[in-house]
Design a protein around this motif. Structure first.
Motif: not given
Length: 261
Positions: A96, A99, A230
């Motif tokens: 994380d 992105d 994601q």
């Protein structure tokens, strides 16, 4: 008294209307996700990979840099570049810390288990690269007992490992392209594996004493990646922006800036 009451009522209504009009004007000026309301995404890049990503006078440049910047402008989001070794980009997505990843990354089944890719944005492919004065190696069949230099985490490295036993060579891995190029130039490795547009640009621009030999070994395509499952929203924006750049001719302009036909 009634006349004054009516006048006061009318004045109050006018003030309310004016206030509403002022609010609407401010909202129109801000415009959706532009300016301070725009989302900012961290983008992983590898700046040792010209003509796709490199650094000139402290500024990031290259096909990937121009492309993701143009997509962000087209779709109204902001980006923040995070340079790192290529091999660390997917782990950084998993942690994380990023992105988006754009780094001349080939779309492979192995990577698709971890990331979701955009539509392909470039057709690449691996080439065998030898020293300029080497006339002995022209194909994989000539590599028995030789050392093959590759860059860690790349499809070239994967291809070399997958075919090592069949062709009888030894694999030497490096963290960046310049070190890999040098290994072949100085004779410590007989050959390297690199995507053809990258090595063609490096030879032309840097005057490397290297040359490509034989046919391309693969037909790779590059994609822009986000962590699997994601950032579906930004992936959709990337695909939409990429298509709009193709339709407008901007995509071809970016490629022509770095790769001559």
């Amino acid at each position: 008294m009634k006349k004054w009451s009516l006048l006061a009522l009318l004045m109050a209504m006018m003030l309310v209307i004016a206030a509403c009009g002022s609010d609407e004007s401010e909202d129109t000026t801000d415009g959706g996700e532009s300016g301070s309301d725009a989302k900012t995404y961290k983008v992983g890049i590898d700046t040792t990979y010209p003509p796709f990503e490199f650094e000139v006078d402290g500024e990031y440049t290259g096909i990937d840099i121009d492309l993701i910047t143009a997509i962000a402008e087209n779709q109204g989001f902001e980006i923040e570049f995070s340079p790192m070794d290529f091999g660390g980009i997917i782990p950084a997505l998993q942690a994380d810390q990023l992105d988006i990843a754009i780094a001349g990354m080939s779309i492979t089944d192995e990577r698709k288990a971890v990331v979701d890719f955009s539509d392909p944005y470039f057709d690449a492919g691996l080439s065998l690269v030898v020293a300029e004065d080497n006339n002995e190696i022209t194909s994989l069949d000539d590599l028995e007992g030789k050392t093959v230099a590759v860059k860690s985490g790349t499809t070239g490295a994967q291809f070399a490992r997958d075919n090592e036993a069949e062709y009888g060579y030894t694999v030497a891995q490096f963290e960046d392209s310049p070190s890999m190029f040098q290994e072949v130039s100085n004779g410590n490795a007989a050959v390297l594996l690199e995507d053809y547009p990258v090595i063609a640009y490096a030879i032309a621009e840097s005057g490397l004493s290297l040359k490509t030999v034989g046919d391309r070994l693969t037909g790779d395509q590059y994609g822009i990646a986000v962590l699997k499952g994601q950032n579906a929203e930004v992936l959709e924006q990337i695909n939409t922006g990429l298509q709009e750049l193709r339709d407008s001719g901007k995509y071809d302009e970016i490629l022509a800036k770095y790769i001559a036909e």
